[in-house]
Scaffold this active site. Sequence first.
Site, short mmCIF file in Angstrom:
data_model
loop_
_atom_site.label_atom_id
_atom_site.label_comp_id
_atom_site.label_asym_id
_atom_site.label_seq_id
_atom_site.Cartn_x
_atom_site.Cartn_y
_atom_site.Cartn_z
N GLY A 84 20.21 25.19 -36.12
CA GLY A 84 20.60 25.63 -37.47
C GLY A 84 21.92 26.39 -37.43
O GLY A 84 22.84 26.03 -36.71
N ARG A 118 11.93 30.33 -31.06
CA ARG A 118 12.35 30.59 -32.44
C ARG A 118 11.17 30.41 -33.41
O ARG A 118 10.51 29.37 -33.40
CB ARG A 118 13.47 29.61 -32.79
CG ARG A 118 13.86 29.57 -34.24
CD ARG A 118 14.76 30.71 -34.63
NE ARG A 118 15.31 30.49 -35.96
CZ ARG A 118 15.55 31.45 -36.83
NH1 ARG A 118 15.30 32.71 -36.51
NH2 ARG A 118 16.07 31.16 -38.00
N GLU A 159 37.27 4.75 -22.50
CA GLU A 159 36.87 3.62 -21.64
C GLU A 159 36.16 2.51 -22.41
O GLU A 159 35.16 1.94 -21.95
CB GLU A 159 36.07 4.11 -20.44
CG GLU A 159 37.01 4.75 -19.44
CD GLU A 159 36.37 5.08 -18.14
OE1 GLU A 159 35.60 4.26 -17.63
OE2 GLU A 159 36.66 6.18 -17.64
N GLY A 160 36.70 2.26 -23.58
CA GLY A 160 36.14 1.22 -24.43
C GLY A 160 35.25 1.84 -25.49
O GLY A 160 34.23 2.46 -25.18
N ARG A 187 32.50 2.37 -16.39
CA ARG A 187 31.63 2.57 -17.56
C ARG A 187 30.24 3.06 -17.13
O ARG A 187 29.55 3.72 -17.91
CB ARG A 187 31.54 1.27 -18.38
CG ARG A 187 32.81 1.06 -19.20
CD ARG A 187 32.86 -0.23 -19.97
NE ARG A 187 34.16 -0.31 -20.64
CZ ARG A 187 34.77 -1.45 -21.00
NH1 ARG A 187 34.21 -2.61 -20.78
NH2 ARG A 187 35.94 -1.40 -21.61
N PHE A 242 44.80 7.29 -14.32
CA PHE A 242 44.71 5.85 -14.54
C PHE A 242 45.42 5.58 -15.85
O PHE A 242 44.90 5.91 -16.93
CB PHE A 242 43.22 5.51 -14.63
CG PHE A 242 42.84 4.05 -14.65
CD1 PHE A 242 42.71 3.33 -13.47
CD2 PHE A 242 42.55 3.41 -15.84
CE1 PHE A 242 42.28 2.00 -13.47
CE2 PHE A 242 42.14 2.08 -15.87
CZ PHE A 242 42.01 1.37 -14.68
N GLY A 269 45.27 0.06 -27.33
CA GLY A 269 44.12 0.82 -26.86
C GLY A 269 43.01 -0.15 -26.52
O GLY A 269 42.86 -0.57 -25.37
N1 COS Z 1 36.63 -8.34 -14.98
C1 COS Z 1 37.56 -9.21 -14.49
N2 COS Z 1 38.34 -9.98 -15.28
C2 COS Z 1 38.16 -9.86 -16.62
C3 COS Z 1 37.22 -9.00 -17.18
C4 COS Z 1 36.43 -8.23 -16.31
N3 COS Z 1 35.52 -7.38 -16.78
N4 COS Z 1 37.27 -9.09 -18.52
C5 COS Z 1 38.22 -10.01 -18.80
N5 COS Z 1 38.75 -10.47 -17.63
C6 COS Z 1 39.76 -11.52 -17.50
C7 COS Z 1 39.26 -12.78 -18.17
O1 COS Z 1 38.51 -13.59 -17.27
C8 COS Z 1 40.52 -13.45 -18.61
O2 COS Z 1 41.09 -14.14 -17.53
P1 COS Z 1 41.51 -15.70 -17.70
O3 COS Z 1 42.54 -15.71 -18.81
O4 COS Z 1 42.08 -16.06 -16.37
O5 COS Z 1 40.27 -16.45 -18.08
C9 COS Z 1 41.44 -12.27 -18.92
O6 COS Z 1 40.93 -11.15 -18.21
C10 COS Z 1 41.50 -11.96 -20.42
O7 COS Z 1 40.17 -11.77 -20.85
P2 COS Z 1 39.74 -11.75 -22.38
O8 COS Z 1 40.42 -12.89 -23.06
O9 COS Z 1 38.27 -11.64 -22.43
O10 COS Z 1 40.42 -10.41 -22.85
P3 COS Z 1 40.56 -9.80 -24.30
O11 COS Z 1 41.98 -9.56 -24.56
O12 COS Z 1 39.76 -10.61 -25.27
O13 COS Z 1 39.92 -8.35 -24.13
C11 COS Z 1 38.22 -6.63 -24.13
C12 COS Z 1 38.60 -8.10 -23.88
C13 COS Z 1 38.33 -6.21 -25.59
C14 COS Z 1 36.79 -6.54 -23.67
C15 COS Z 1 39.12 -5.71 -23.25
O14 COS Z 1 40.45 -5.72 -23.69
C16 COS Z 1 38.65 -4.28 -23.21
O15 COS Z 1 37.69 -3.95 -22.52
N6 COS Z 1 39.35 -3.40 -23.97
C17 COS Z 1 39.07 -1.98 -23.93
C18 COS Z 1 39.92 -1.37 -22.89
C19 COS Z 1 39.52 0.03 -22.63
O16 COS Z 1 38.41 0.30 -22.17
N7 COS Z 1 40.46 0.93 -22.87
C20 COS Z 1 40.26 2.32 -22.65
C21 COS Z 1 41.07 2.71 -21.48
S1 COS Z 1 40.59 4.26 -20.91
S2 COS Z 1 40.60 3.93 -19.03
#
Ligand code: COS
Length: 385
Positions: A340, A269, A364-365, A244, A123, A131
């Site tokens: 220890g 122990r 994953e966040g 998650r 993925f 990130g």
């Molecule tokens: N499911 C479906 N749609 C989602 C969603 C979700 N869980 N979260 C956000 N969206 C949609 C929103 O509805 C929004 O759509 P609209 O513009 O049409 O309203 C759009 O996506 C943008 O959402 P938002 O503005 O909330 O996004 P942000 O850029 O503020 O990001 C976080 C939010 C930080 C929560 C997100 O970027 C995130 O989870 N980042 C971490 C990513 C991660 O886990 N990376 C590790 C990868 S390892 S696989």
Amino acid sequence: MEALYTEEERLLRNTVKDFADSELAPLSSQWDQNEEFPWASLEALKRMDLMGMTIPSEYGGAGACYAEMCIASEEIARACMTTSTTHLTHMSLSAAAIQAFGSDEQKQRFLPAMASGDRLGAFALTEPSSGSDASDMQTNAKAVSRDAYLLNGSKIFITNGHEADIMVVFTSHDRKLGSHGTTAFVVEKATKGITTRPMHGKMGIRGSGTAEIVFDGCEVPVANRLGEEGDGFRIAMSIIDSSRISLATQSVGVAQAAFEASVAYVQQRETFGRLLKDRQGLQFILADMATRLDAARLLTRRSAQLKDAGLAHNKESSMAKLYASEAAHFCVDKAVQIFGGYGYFRESLVERLYRDQRITEIYEGTSEVQRIVISRAVLREMAID
Ligand code: COS
């Protein structure tokens, strides 16, 4: 806690636990010490039909629900975190994205070989400069004809990135559109224009593959696009919402391993002429470990049940992931303290658990991202206006 499981769930737990103890745990130290990809463990998971556990039976999977997946995945993580990471990336991220957002033709084309474990999934979301801010992608997808896109750019820290046959890749076709300018594709590793570079030297989950992926004029057919142009970020977020839960369950697994090792050790122990188990200070630590473990497991089970019921679980899976990963941090840290000096050496199980756990608060966040998701949901739910 056991009383909350059905008879079938207890049977599933016992079956996977016996399998993980006999086939995965004995290899876990080898993967860690040699930074060796756990091919033999994946073969064992294939024999047990666990590679496609949550893939529907019509595509060759076992059709398990998330609550069942949590039970099995906890046991896999308890035995081997390297195998768990490899397995969950394949199943809960890569195959799950195709399952949830693929057309029927795409599911028929990709899922059966993923369900059997013959083709491994990755993925590819994270990039060198995005990130946590995942929508700010630079990997570009340009439509070059009615039938194809050209991908250019790079991804980093991609689990299974070097080993996978099938990658779900997130791209941007127009960065000005932000999250609405993103598109997801299923990209086969054999496609020309892809270079993968394994990244070595991780602190923990050292046998799992992590790679940088470079796309240089990589031509991908339109038939491999998941959803429509612009759907990419929504697809990524919605899959991560569910994944998650898997990560929370992985944290419970590593915490359980540290807890079991600690409970066994305090009963053997002696210091100052008494067993550690007879000291109240140690008893209190075990009580805190046991309580956090159960709380983490319950939060995880709740998010899995919401997912299985088709209900919203964005906040609850972030809560489960946040709490379980921090509970796991507490448990592995206390385990090293209880052992220890013996817990500080490479041959000690708890030393590896301590290193393996740390990533659960990052991938994953990060815990900070989970707090963003939870607080946004809480403020939305409780808005005064
Ligand atoms: N499911 C479906 N749609 C989602 C969603 C979700 N869980 N979260 C956000 N969206 C949609 C929103 O509805 C929004 O759509 P609209 O513009 O049409 O309203 C759009 O996506 C943008 O959402 P938002 O503005 O909330 O996004 P942000 O850029 O503020 O990001 C976080 C939010 C930080 C929560 C997100 O970027 C995130 O989870 N980042 C971490 C990513 C991660 O886990 N990376 C590790 C990868 S390892 S696989």
